[in-house]
Design an enzyme around this catalytic site. Structure first.
Site, PDB file in Angstrom:
ATOM      1  N   ASN A  36      -3.631  -6.723   8.193  1.00 39.91           N
ATOM      2  CA  ASN A  36      -4.462  -6.558   6.995  1.00 39.91           C
ATOM      3  C   ASN A  36      -4.503  -7.837   6.176  1.00 39.91           C
ATOM      4  O   ASN A  36      -5.497  -8.130   5.519  1.00 39.91           O
ATOM      5  CB  ASN A  36      -4.019  -5.335   6.188  1.00 39.91           C
ATOM      6  CG  ASN A  36      -2.680  -5.531   5.530  1.00 39.91           C
ATOM      7  OD1 ASN A  36      -2.602  -6.172   4.508  1.00 39.91           O
ATOM      8  ND2 ASN A  36      -1.621  -5.013   6.127  1.00 39.91           N
ATOM      9  N   HIS A  65       3.299   1.654  11.598  1.00 42.55           N
ATOM     10  CA  HIS A  65       2.204   1.456  12.562  1.00 42.55           C
ATOM     11  C   HIS A  65       2.120   2.573  13.597  1.00 42.55           C
ATOM     12  O   HIS A  65       1.125   2.662  14.316  1.00 42.55           O
ATOM     13  CB  HIS A  65       2.396   0.140  13.325  1.00 42.55           C
ATOM     14  CG  HIS A  65       2.474  -1.055  12.436  1.00 42.55           C
ATOM     15  ND1 HIS A  65       3.643  -1.724  12.180  1.00 42.55           N
ATOM     16  CD2 HIS A  65       1.519  -1.688  11.744  1.00 42.55           C
ATOM     17  CE1 HIS A  65       3.400  -2.727  11.349  1.00 42.55           C
ATOM     18  NE2 HIS A  65       2.129  -2.734  11.063  1.00 42.55           N
ATOM     19  N   GLU A 124      -0.115  -0.899  16.174  1.00 40.19           N
ATOM     20  CA  GLU A 124      -0.848   0.336  15.817  1.00 40.19           C
ATOM     21  C   GLU A 124      -1.839   0.698  16.923  1.00 40.19           C
ATOM     22  O   GLU A 124      -1.969   1.857  17.318  1.00 40.19           O
ATOM     23  CB  GLU A 124      -1.601   0.137  14.498  1.00 40.19           C
ATOM     24  CG  GLU A 124      -2.407   1.374  14.130  1.00 40.19           C
ATOM     25  CD  GLU A 124      -3.496   1.088  13.105  1.00 40.19           C
ATOM     26  OE1 GLU A 124      -3.326   0.202  12.253  1.00 40.19           O
ATOM     27  OE2 GLU A 124      -4.534   1.761  13.173  1.00 40.19           O
ATOM     28  N   CYS A 133      -8.400   2.662   6.660  1.00 42.81           N
ATOM     29  CA  CYS A 133      -7.670   3.361   5.601  1.00 42.81           C
ATOM     30  C   CYS A 133      -8.204   2.991   4.227  1.00 42.81           C
ATOM     31  O   CYS A 133      -8.767   1.920   4.020  1.00 42.81           O
ATOM     32  CB  CYS A 133      -6.173   3.121   5.719  1.00 42.81           C
ATOM     33  SG  CYS A 133      -5.582   1.737   4.785  1.00 42.81           S
ATOM     34  N   SER A 148       1.721  -5.428   3.103  1.00 41.33           N
ATOM     35  CA  SER A 148       3.166  -5.428   3.353  1.00 41.33           C
ATOM     36  C   SER A 148       3.868  -6.556   2.601  1.00 41.33           C
ATOM     37  O   SER A 148       5.001  -6.907   2.921  1.00 41.33           O
ATOM     38  CB  SER A 148       3.429  -5.527   4.864  1.00 41.33           C
ATOM     39  OG  SER A 148       2.694  -6.599   5.415  1.00 41.33           O
ATOM     40  N   CYS A 166       2.347   5.869   9.034  1.00 41.74           N
ATOM     41  CA  CYS A 166       1.481   6.043   7.866  1.00 41.74           C
ATOM     42  C   CYS A 166       0.516   7.218   8.106  1.00 41.74           C
ATOM     43  O   CYS A 166      -0.045   7.349   9.202  1.00 41.74           O
ATOM     44  CB  CYS A 166       0.681   4.761   7.630  1.00 41.74           C
ATOM     45  SG  CYS A 166      -0.540   4.986   6.340  1.00 41.74           S
ATOM     46  N   CYS A 207       0.864  -1.182   0.000  1.00 44.29           N
ATOM     47  CA  CYS A 207       0.000   0.000   0.000  1.00 44.29           C
ATOM     48  C   CYS A 207       0.905   1.239   0.000  1.00 44.29           C
ATOM     49  O   CYS A 207       2.124   1.141   0.192  1.00 44.29           O
ATOM     50  CB  CYS A 207      -0.867  -0.004   1.254  1.00 44.29           C
ATOM     51  SG  CYS A 207       0.119   0.003   2.753  1.00 44.29           S
ATOM     52  N   THR A 210      -6.816   0.896  11.605  1.00 46.36           N
ATOM     53  CA  THR A 210      -6.947   1.249  10.182  1.00 46.36           C
ATOM     54  C   THR A 210      -7.205   0.055   9.262  1.00 46.36           C
ATOM     55  O   THR A 210      -7.732   0.229   8.168  1.00 46.36           O
ATOM     56  CB  THR A 210      -5.668   1.958   9.683  1.00 46.36           C
ATOM     57  OG1 THR A 210      -4.551   1.122   9.983  1.00 46.36           O
ATOM     58  CG2 THR A 210      -5.501   3.313  10.313  1.00 46.36           C
ATOM     59  N   SER A 263       0.596 -10.146   9.976  1.00 51.12           N
ATOM     60  CA  SER A 263       0.089  -8.913   9.344  1.00 51.12           C
ATOM     61  C   SER A 263      -1.424  -8.820   9.516  1.00 51.12           C
ATOM     62  O   SER A 263      -2.173  -9.691   9.063  1.00 51.12           O
ATOM     63  CB  SER A 263       0.460  -8.932   7.850  1.00 51.12           C
ATOM     64  OG  SER A 263      -0.433  -8.134   7.114  1.00 51.12           O
TER      65      SER A 263
HETATM   66 FE1  F3S Z   1      -1.254   2.859   5.984  1.00 51.09          FE
HETATM   67 FE2  F3S Z   1      -3.376   1.557   5.308  1.00 51.09          FE
HETATM   68 FE3  F3S Z   1      -1.036   0.782   4.467  1.00 51.09          FE
HETATM   69  S1  F3S Z   1      -2.935   2.362   7.311  1.00 51.09           S
HETATM   70  S2  F3S Z   1       0.357   1.361   6.092  1.00 51.09           S
HETATM   71  S3  F3S Z   1      -2.060   2.709   3.910  1.00 51.09           S
HETATM   72  S4  F3S Z   1      -2.699  -0.562   5.101  1.00 51.09           S
END
Ligand code: F3S
Length: 279
Positions: A220, A72, A124, A190, A262, A94, A12, A158, A218
């Site tokens: 996400n 984070h 985070e 996010c 990631s 971020c 991301c 997020t 991870s």
């Molecule tokens: Fe930020 Fe969302 Fe990536 S919080 S680090 S853009 S998963």
């Protein structure tokens, strides 16, 4: 067997930004340490280690007076302690996490109990709680009213699933609204997470099997696994080495691939190359 990648996949903007910042700093300043891994992905951590970027678990472990804060983020206490020790800070938090931190801080300063929808042990969330003040708490279940003040602000880690956040807020309102004088909800999920999840779900609905590539630590990536598993048979793998040829022995028309925010492109490419070899 056909193979298709989700339209939004892998790194991301927040992770890309953090890695670029750290690589640049390492190039200019020499060996550096991040407080905790910069992202939850071992391949990324290993690659940065080749450039002299290693991981410290606490400020006491810093070998030089330079600290890299990961994407984070951290709580204000960590920043204050680092500054008091004269440590130079390279902050790669971020911007989406930063936005959630600011929301928590403002709510706490206005006298709200801050409820963070998320995994309380995630880094985070630990950082968010640092901004949420004494009445902050992190949970995925609606808390008892005795833990709250009459004014409550709710925000989310997020990387949580939007639908799960929505259900939590509805359930919170259903349980507590009568007792509250004010409720504020800040949607801090996010944009990248939302897009990744939508793209994964769209592909999962058309696929016979999904492979989700990314670290087991991870957040996400885990959300993507949950989301896809609700729709179709899903395997969570960290690298191509975990692919078992037996998964494809039956009739598998379309294999969908998605990956956590990631997960580096090389790891995704290797998975696709192994799958191509099994066709
Ligand atoms: Fe930020 Fe969302 Fe990536 S919080 S680090 S853009 S998963």
């Amino acid at each position: 067997m056909r193979i298709e990648k989700a339209s939004e996949i892998g790194f991301c903007t927040g992770v890309r930004r953090a890695i670029n910042m750290i690589e640049k700093a390492a190039g200019e300043l020499g060996p550096l340490q991040t407080l905790g891994p910069v992202v939850h992905n071992q391949q990324v951590v290993d690659k940065l280690a080749e450039r002299g970027v290693t991981v410290a678990d606490s400020l006491d472990q810093l070998k030089r007076g330079i600290l890299c804060i990961s994407s984070h983020g951290v709580g204000p206490q960590v920043i204050a302690e680092a500054e008091a020790r004269g440590i130079r800070i390279i902050d790669t938090t971020c911007p989406f996490v930063r936005r959630a931190q600011v929301a928590a801080k403002k709510l706490a300063a206005s006298g709200f109990s801050v409820v963070v929808f998320g995994d309380r042990n995630h880094r985070e969330v630990q950082g968010l709680l640092g901004y949420a003040g004494e009445k902050g708490l992190a949970t995925k279940k609606v808390p008892a009213f005795k833990k709250l003040s009459p004014r409550v602000g709710i925000l989310s880690q997020t990387t949580q699933r939007f639908t799960a956040f929505e259900e939590f807020v509805s359930s919170f309102i259903h349980t507590h609204l009568e007792d509250l004088s004010e409720l504020r909800v800040v949607n801090t999920i996010c944009d990248a997470t939302r897009k990744h999840q939508e793209a994964a779900l769209e592909l999962a609905r058309r696929s016979d099997m999904m492979l989700v590539v990314g670290s087991r630590s991870s957040a996400n990536t885990k959300r993507l696994v949950e989301l896809c598993s609700d729709v179709v048979k899903t395997h969570h793998i960290e690298t191509a080495r975990e692919i078992a040829p037996s998964w494809f022995s039956g009739k598998v028309g379309l294999v969908g691939i998605t990956a956590g925010a990631s997960t580096p492109d090389e790891v995704i490419d290797e998975v696709i190359s192994v799958l191509n070899g099994l066709r």
